[in-house]
Design a protein around this motif. Structure first.
Motif, mmCIF file in Angstrom:
data_model
loop_
_atom_site.group_PDB
_atom_site.id
_atom_site.type_symbol
_atom_site.label_atom_id
_atom_site.label_comp_id
_atom_site.label_asym_id
_atom_site.label_seq_id
_atom_site.Cartn_x
_atom_site.Cartn_y
_atom_site.Cartn_z
ATOM 1 N N GLY A 1 10.647 26.998 -17.287
ATOM 2 C CA GLY A 1 11.222 25.660 -17.188
ATOM 3 C C GLY A 1 11.625 25.083 -18.527
ATOM 4 N N GLU A 2 11.747 25.915 -19.544
ATOM 5 C CA GLU A 2 12.097 25.466 -20.892
ATOM 6 C C GLU A 2 13.589 25.537 -21.184
ATOM 7 N N LEU A 3 14.348 26.102 -20.284
ATOM 8 C CA LEU A 3 15.798 26.210 -20.449
ATOM 9 C C LEU A 3 16.459 25.343 -19.392
ATOM 10 N N GLY A 4 17.281 24.386 -19.838
ATOM 11 C CA GLY A 4 17.918 23.465 -18.907
ATOM 12 C C GLY A 4 19.169 24.008 -18.260
ATOM 13 N N LEU B 1 17.617 22.082 -23.343
ATOM 14 C CA LEU B 1 18.417 23.077 -24.036
ATOM 15 C C LEU B 1 19.338 23.799 -23.061
ATOM 16 N N VAL B 2 20.613 23.882 -23.407
ATOM 17 C CA VAL B 2 21.590 24.682 -22.672
ATOM 18 C C VAL B 2 22.068 25.754 -23.637
ATOM 19 N N ALA B 3 21.991 27.012 -23.230
ATOM 20 C CA ALA B 3 22.263 28.120 -24.138
ATOM 21 C C ALA B 3 23.432 28.971 -23.688
ATOM 22 N N GLY B 4 24.134 29.501 -24.672
ATOM 23 C CA GLY B 4 25.129 30.531 -24.442
ATOM 24 C C GLY B 4 24.550 31.856 -24.905
ATOM 25 N N PHE B 5 25.198 32.945 -24.552
ATOM 26 C CA PHE B 5 24.696 34.268 -24.911
ATOM 27 C C PHE B 5 25.854 35.260 -24.914
ATOM 28 N N VAL B 6 25.597 36.430 -25.461
ATOM 29 C CA VAL B 6 26.604 37.485 -25.540
ATOM 30 C C VAL B 6 26.389 38.447 -24.376
ATOM 31 N N LEU C 1 13.108 22.642 -10.901
ATOM 32 C CA LEU C 1 13.940 22.396 -12.082
ATOM 33 C C LEU C 1 15.233 23.191 -11.976
ATOM 34 N N PRO C 2 16.153 22.752 -11.130
ATOM 35 C CA PRO C 2 17.394 23.516 -10.962
ATOM 36 C C PRO C 2 18.149 23.641 -12.291
ATOM 37 N N LEU C 3 18.792 24.775 -12.470
ATOM 38 C CA LEU C 3 19.476 25.111 -13.704
ATOM 39 C C LEU C 3 20.913 24.592 -13.706
ATOM 40 N N LEU C 4 21.318 23.978 -14.807
ATOM 41 C CA LEU C 4 22.707 23.571 -14.999
ATOM 42 C C LEU C 4 23.504 24.799 -15.432
ATOM 43 N N VAL C 5 24.657 25.019 -14.813
ATOM 44 C CA VAL C 5 25.541 26.117 -15.203
ATOM 45 C C VAL C 5 26.883 25.511 -15.573
ATOM 46 N N ALA C 6 27.318 25.760 -16.806
ATOM 47 C CA ALA C 6 28.591 25.240 -17.299
ATOM 48 C C ALA C 6 29.484 26.416 -17.679
ATOM 49 N N VAL C 7 30.789 26.179 -17.644
ATOM 50 C CA VAL C 7 31.772 27.208 -18.000
ATOM 51 C C VAL C 7 32.761 26.607 -18.976
ATOM 52 N N ASP C 8 33.143 27.394 -19.975
ATOM 53 C CA ASP C 8 34.169 27.002 -20.937
ATOM 54 C C ASP C 8 35.516 27.079 -20.212
#
Length: 80
Positions: free
Chosen positions: A22-25, A2-7, A55-62
């Motif tokens: 470790g439940e958030l990718g 799971l990859v999540a966005g937030f406010v 479990l390194p975290l993926l960080v993406a940007v719009d």
């Protein structure tokens, strides 16, 4: 995974808890999450420091380029 966005510009506890387990990718950052560069760095670090070391975290940007360019200098600017 799971990859999540937030406010907002702060790491929400409801995402930090699953991140620590470790439940958030990963996270995806949108305009609503971005301030000045040191704020973005602190936000990403908060998540990265919370994630398990194996479990390194993926960080993406719009960041699409052209009209949708969320990160300015010194980030590489791509053509539209």
């Amino acid at each position: 995974v799971l990859v999540a966005g937030f406010v907002g510009k702060d790491a929400p506890e409801e995402l930090l808890r699953p991140c620590a387990r470790g439940e958030l990718g990963g996270i995806v950052l949108f305009k609503r999450n971005l301030g000045v560069m040191h704020e973005v760095s602190a936000l990403v670090s908060r998540f990265a420091d919370t994630a398990p070391s194996d479990l390194p975290l993926l960080v993406a940007v719009d960041q699409e380029g052209g009209r949708v360019a969320r990160l300015g200098a010194p980030v590489l600017q791509l053509p539209a």
